[in-house]
Design a protein around this motif. Structure first.
Motif, PDB file in Angstrom:
ATOM      1  N   PRO A 182       0.940  -1.131   0.023  1.00 51.67           N
ATOM      2  CA  PRO A 182       0.033   0.131  -0.126  1.00 51.67           C
ATOM      3  C   PRO A 182       0.662   1.280  -0.148  1.00 51.67           C
ATOM      4  N   ALA A 183       2.057   1.122   0.278  1.00 51.21           N
ATOM      5  CA  ALA A 183       2.913   2.376   0.133  1.00 51.21           C
ATOM      6  C   ALA A 183       2.747   3.215  -1.022  1.00 51.21           C
ATOM      7  N   GLU A 184       2.606   2.591  -2.156  1.00 47.97           N
ATOM      8  CA  GLU A 184       2.231   3.267  -3.488  1.00 47.97           C
ATOM      9  C   GLU A 184       0.818   3.360  -3.830  1.00 47.97           C
ATOM     10  N   ILE A 185       0.075   3.217  -3.061  1.00 50.02           N
ATOM     11  CA  ILE A 185      -1.335   3.380  -3.141  1.00 50.02           C
ATOM     12  C   ILE A 185      -1.988   4.474  -2.395  1.00 50.02           C
ATOM     13  N   PRO A 186      -2.335   5.510  -3.046  1.00 46.23           N
ATOM     14  CA  PRO A 186      -2.785   6.812  -2.308  1.00 46.23           C
ATOM     15  C   PRO A 186      -4.047   6.468  -1.382  1.00 46.23           C
ATOM     16  N   HIS A 187      -4.063   6.558  -0.112  1.00 39.34           N
ATOM     17  CA  HIS A 187      -5.025   6.375   0.778  1.00 39.34           C
ATOM     18  C   HIS A 187      -4.771   6.725   2.048  1.00 39.34           C
ATOM     19  N   ASP A 188      -5.743   6.714   2.828  1.00 37.02           N
ATOM     20  CA  ASP A 188      -5.771   7.190   4.165  1.00 37.02           C
ATOM     21  C   ASP A 188      -5.512   6.077   5.149  1.00 37.02           C
ATOM     22  N   PRO A 189      -4.330   5.993   5.627  1.00 39.91           N
ATOM     23  CA  PRO A 189      -4.060   4.698   6.568  1.00 39.91           C
ATOM     24  C   PRO A 189      -4.836   4.886   7.881  1.00 39.91           C
ATOM     25  N   GLU A 190      -5.497   5.694   8.086  1.00 40.34           N
ATOM     26  CA  GLU A 190      -6.158   5.644   9.346  1.00 40.34           C
ATOM     27  C   GLU A 190      -7.767   5.445   9.080  1.00 40.34           C
ATOM     28  N   ASP A 191      -8.251   5.334   7.822  1.00 40.27           N
ATOM     29  CA  ASP A 191      -9.724   5.092   7.501  1.00 40.27           C
ATOM     30  C   ASP A 191      -9.741   3.737   7.817  1.00 40.27           C
ATOM     31  N   ASP A 192     -10.537   3.234   8.842  1.00 38.52           N
ATOM     32  CA  ASP A 192     -10.683   2.049   9.242  1.00 38.52           C
ATOM     33  C   ASP A 192     -12.181   1.490   9.248  1.00 38.52           C
TER      34      ASP A 192
END
Length: 259
Positions: A182-192
């Motif tokens: 996921p390091a190259e996938i734009p996303h919010d890592p805190e969106d659970d």
């Protein structure tokens, strides 16, 4: 082909499977150590048991001396010694807690875990032992083994609409390690909060595994399309970052597929 887009991984092994995208398949049937990615099998049995009522989420579990284990997690450093089944599952998914994993394995038993794996269509992917730090010569050689092909299929099953899968996907959404695919996938890592396909942003749920010579990542990505993936690597100790770079290159391909 996929390999043309990746950095050199010698002397390591990179195995990739993306459900529904055979063009990205790379050594996907190679049996490799999974490190903590193997905990997905445990979580699948816990989620199923909670759904059908053979296990209660609020059932208290007292940690034993044998459960405690170093490595990843928090419980070995916390003062409380009693947690619920759901607490332990969430800790296993979110911070890959080894002590929580061992407690759940003790409560459920490896036979049930691996039986569930078989029922989910996994033929070679299995947990072999509890977590051990250190792992000695008389122990099983590794915690778990599996193939990218089978694990991508498991990710696709987790992304489905079965009640146990919905529970498990929610646990995986809280994973704190987004350093690999996921390091190259734009996303919010805190969106659970579990997101649906065709949302207004890209969303990730995953589980990683880290050990000497092993980096693994299995997950579900949802943007305008859904992508379910498994990326497993094995290499001599000291070459792990080269493998992580290759995993991130796969992540860039997955980001494009997810839109």
């Amino acid at each position: 082909m996929l390999t043309g887009a990746l950095p050199a991984t010698a002397p390591g092994m990179l195995a990739v499977a993306v459900a529904g995208h055979p063009e990205l398949d790379h050594h996907s049937h190679k049996l490799l150590p999974l490190a903590s990615v193997g905990k997905l099998l445990l979580l699948a049995e816990v989620a199923h048991a909670l759904t059908v009522g053979t296990l209660a989420g609020d059932e208290p579990v007292d940690l034993t001396e044998e459960d405690y284990c170093g490595g990843s997690g928090l419980l070995a450093k916390l003062s409380a010694h009693r947690w619920t089944v759901t607490d332990l599952a969430r800790l296993t998914a979110a911070v890959s807690d080894n002590t929580a994993t061992n407690a759940l394995i003790r409560v459920i038993g490896l036979d049930r875990v691996n039986e569930r794996a078989g029922l989910l269509g996994l033929e070679r992917t299995r947990i072999l032992d509890r977590i051990r730090e250190p792992r000695l010569a008389h122990h099983a050689p590794t915690f778990a083994v599996g193939t990218a092909h089978e694990l991508a299929g498991l990710a696709e099953r987790i992304a489905g609409d079965e009640p146990w899968a919905t529970t498990m996907l929610g646990w995986m959404a809280a994973c704190s390690d987004r350093s690999m695919v996921p390091a190259e996938i734009p996303h919010d890592p805190e969106d659970d909060a579990v997101r649906r396909v065709a949302g207004d942003r890209t969303w990730v749920a995953n589980k990683t595994g880290t050990d000497a010579g092993t980096r693994c990542d299995v997950g579900v990505v949802r943007g305008s399309r859904q992508v379910c993936y498994a990326v497993l690597t094995s290499c001599p100790p000291g070459h792990e970052f080269t493998m992580v770079q290759a995993m991130r290159a796969v992540g860039a391909r997955i980001a494009a597929l997810a839109g």
